[in-house]
Write an enzyme that holds these catalytic residues in place. Structure first.
Site, PDB file in Angstrom:
ATOM      1  N   ASP A 182       4.644  66.370  24.731  1.00 32.82           N
ATOM      2  CA  ASP A 182       4.761  66.730  26.723  1.00 32.82           C
ATOM      3  C   ASP A 182       3.852  67.751  26.381  1.00 32.82           C
ATOM      4  O   ASP A 182       3.601  68.896  25.770  1.00 32.82           O
ATOM      5  CB  ASP A 182       6.218  66.667  26.814  1.00 32.82           C
ATOM      6  CG  ASP A 182       6.127  67.166  27.850  1.00 32.82           C
ATOM      7  OD1 ASP A 182       5.794  65.787  29.018  1.00 32.82           O
ATOM      8  OD2 ASP A 182       6.565  68.321  29.113  1.00 32.82           O
TER       9      ASP A 182
ATOM     10  N   GLU B 112       0.437  63.719  24.548  1.00 32.68           N
ATOM     11  CA  GLU B 112      -0.014  63.615  26.470  1.00 32.68           C
ATOM     12  C   GLU B 112      -0.763  64.892  26.848  1.00 32.68           C
ATOM     13  O   GLU B 112      -0.480  65.629  26.166  1.00 32.68           O
ATOM     14  CB  GLU B 112       1.449  63.671  27.007  1.00 32.68           C
ATOM     15  CG  GLU B 112       1.319  63.759  28.813  1.00 32.68           C
ATOM     16  CD  GLU B 112       2.299  64.301  29.017  1.00 32.68           C
ATOM     17  OE1 GLU B 112       1.709  63.509  30.244  1.00 32.68           O
ATOM     18  OE2 GLU B 112       2.835  64.827  29.113  1.00 32.68           O
TER      19      GLU B 112
HETATM   20  C1  GLC Z   1       4.832  65.740  31.442  1.00 34.40           C
HETATM   21  C2  GLC Z   1       6.120  64.281  31.634  1.00 34.40           C
HETATM   22  C3  GLC Z   1       6.186  64.430  32.943  1.00 34.40           C
HETATM   23  C4  GLC Z   1       6.803  66.066  32.948  1.00 34.40           C
HETATM   24  C5  GLC Z   1       5.688  67.147  32.979  1.00 34.40           C
HETATM   25  C6  GLC Z   1       6.066  68.696  32.819  1.00 34.40           C
HETATM   26  O1  GLC Z   1       3.560  65.183  31.412  1.00 34.40           O
HETATM   27  O2  GLC Z   1       5.200  63.455  31.421  1.00 34.40           O
HETATM   28  O3  GLC Z   1       7.267  64.302  33.137  1.00 34.40           O
HETATM   29  O4  GLC Z   1       7.366  66.541  34.465  1.00 34.40           O
HETATM   30  O5  GLC Z   1       5.197  67.172  31.807  1.00 34.40           O
HETATM   31  O6  GLC Z   1       7.423  68.856  31.502  1.00 34.40           O
END
Ligand code: GLC
Length: 555
Positions: A216, A292
């Site tokens: 994440d 991500e």
């Molecule tokens: C990432 C996750 C999202 C979350 C954010 C903070 O982007 O995919 O859902 O709100 O991180 O953790």
């Protein structure tokens, strides 16, 4: 355990060609009749997932959490929240998934913790400059008495990225950084304890048999520790916009703003991932991590080199409009970006942060036709695909009444942004009214309400409908695993005279053609139809392709 990569006699790792299904646990299936999705529900859903033909599941967080950001606010990264089950449930899930040939990827949230994590509680109760505070970004404020935030950084969810605390003696004191909600304090990755703790978390889940991680906010861990003001602080909260053509000047400017900036995508991050990679390698060479990281394609290869991590989400595809030339551009650049380091590209059409793809592409019948057609584009591309739960049912975003909204984005933007709840509604499994078999709890009030129109979209209904979106996905996922051209054939765009067509080859004998026009077209190639997302017909002049339809041909 069956291995899709060895099954076809190749030596590439399983994840390089995987179909990964994203499970959002609270909305997948309720296994203990309390009205909320959980790990037992995932176990119950495994036969369904195996019938869909996925190679792996990625579970969004199920760790102990106050649920201020639906579990992305983690108070203990090495445990299961009782609302989702127990560690035994998780171990059983891994075992049963593996028995069915389905691998398990868990979400790792290294950028921040929950404000209720013991470290943050300790930091609040500790003095300025203490060891406990140095695990986070605590700074004195600006202004005469420190009443102003330390700089102009904005939270991605809206508002300032800084919140002021009361010191243990009750007086107003320092400010802490949170790139997301104020209940999600950012960790300080220059702190040795933070690094060691993350490695412990990886080890913990690897020891439980997981096959990989989704990382994440992977681009956020390192920050410029001089905390400079940003020239465009608003750009940050605007950077994750889903209504921007990814090839537009505005989108490329926003991405450029994220590249190697004070708080995103800094070069130092790669040192962290080198450590992670070494640890993962010590568990064998088939563990993987997908990051991500919304970075420009030319920065992507830094996250997926041989000594950093394995895969990066190609987010431009997730926002691509239904336009053949833009799709072509986005696909070409995504493949190019990672091929320089020999990494496979990834394709996702939606996730728990985005609008559902049907809605994004126009909603209604047109949106559904385009989403099905885009799926047949994605599923035929080289690399891995990520399918967000409910995408295979062709679900649209649900209109959530404002009083039922949960997303911190909605609250922090004071209602300016609706947030992500519309794509997070519990799945419809069976039956003709809510809760559609999602839970056995009588009169359940789900955390987000399901709409009346879902009676026609349930898994039960689609299972027996040969032309349902579910069965289209089953067919495409099966073919991409069995047809040699789709498994390992070279990829090459096919030139066409019509700018509304996207066409490419896979191997010597598969041609994929997407018709983005709202009208029928003559197919530029002929052959046996392997699969079609919409209407096709064979006329006097050969194959004709219906509006918003993709076909796979064997030539
Ligand atoms: C990432 C996750 C999202 C979350 C954010 C903070 O982007 O995919 O859902 O709100 O991180 O953790």
């Amino acid at each position: 355990m069956s291995d899709p990569s060895t099954a076809v006699g190749r030596s590439e790792p399983w994840w390089s060609r995987a179909a990964v299904y994203q499970i959002y646990p609270r909305s997948f299936r309720d296994g203990n009749a309390d009205g909320l999705g959980d790990l037992r529900g995932v176990i119950e859903g495994l036969p369904y997932l195996a019938s869909l033909g996925v190679d792996a599941v990625w579970l969004s967080p199920f760790y102990p959490s106050p649920q201020k950001d639906a579990g992305y606010d983690v108070s203990d990264p090495r445990a299961v929240d009782p609302m989702f089950g127990t560690l035994d449930d998780f171990a059983e899930l891994v075992e049963q998934a593996h028995e069915r040939g389905v691998r398990v990827i868990v979400d790792i949230v290294p950028n921040h913790v929950s404000a209720s994590h013991p470290w943050f509680v300790e930091a609040l109760n500790s003095t300025v400059g203490s060891t406990a505070r140095r695990r986070f970004h605590f700074l004195d404020g600006r202004g005469e008495s420190g009443e102003l935030p330390p700089n102009n950084w904005e939270s991605i969810f809206g508002g300032s990225a800084w919140t002021r605390v009361k010191e243990p003696d009750g007086s107003w004191g320092q400010w802490y950084l949170h790139l997301f909600d104020s209940t999600q304090p950012d960790l300080n990755w220059e702190n040795e304890e933070v690094r060691v703790d993350a490695l412990n978390t990886l080890r913990f889940w690897l020891d439980l048999g997981v096959d990989g991680f989704r990382v994440d906010v992977a681009l956020g861990l390192a920050k410029d520790m001089t905390y400079p003001d940003l020239i465009d602080p608003i750009g940050m909260s605007q950077s994750l916009r889903f209504d921007l053509d990814p090839t537009s000047e505005e989108a490329s400017q926003r991405r450029a703003g994220l590249a190697n900036s004070a708080l995103f995508d800094r070069d130092e991050i790669q040192d962290i991932y080198r450590e992670w990679r070494a640890l993962m390698n010590s568990y064998g060479d088939d563990k993987m991590a997908v990051v991500e990281a919304w970075v420009p394609p030319e920065r992507a290869s830094r996250y997926v080199s041989e000594d950093t991590l394995h895969q990066i989400f190609g987010f431009d595809f997730l926002v691509v409009p239904w336009d053949a030339s833009i799709m072509r551009d986005v696909i070409g650049r995504a493949i190019e970006a990672v091929s320089v380091v020999g990494a496979p590209p990834t394709w996702a059409m939606s996730n728990h942060d985005s609008p559902r793809v049907v809605t994004r592409l126009g909603d209604g019948d047109v949106g559904l036709a385009r989403a099905r057609a885009l799926a047949l584009v994605a599923h035929a591309l080289p690399g891995s695909i990520y399918v967000y739960q409910g995408e295979e049912l062709g679900l649209s975003d649900v209109e959530i009444p404002d009083s039922a909204r949960q997303d911190p984005v909605w609250f922090r933007s004071a209602g300016q942004q609706k947030g992500r709840d519309g794509g997070r509604v519990p799945l419809p499994w069976s039956g003709s009214s809510a809760p559609y078999g999602f839970t056995e709890l009588a009169d359940a009030e789900l955390w987000l309400p399901q709409p009346d129109v879902w009676a026609a979209s349930t898994i039960e209904v689609q299972d027996i409908d040969p032309v349902s979106t579910l069965n289209l996905y089953r067919a495409s996922l099966a073919l991409r695993k069995s047809h040699p051209g789709l498994v390992s054939g070279d990829f090459e765009f096919l030139a066409t005279d019509d700018p509304g067509l996207l066409a490419f080859h896979r191997g010597a004998d598969v041609v994929v053609i997407a018709n983005t026009h709202p009208h029928w077209v003559e197919s530029p190639a002929s052959g046996m139809v392997l699969l079609a997302s919409g209407p096709i017909e064979v006329g006097e002049n050969g194959l004709r392709i219906g509006p918003d339809t993709t076909v796979w041909l064997q030539t």
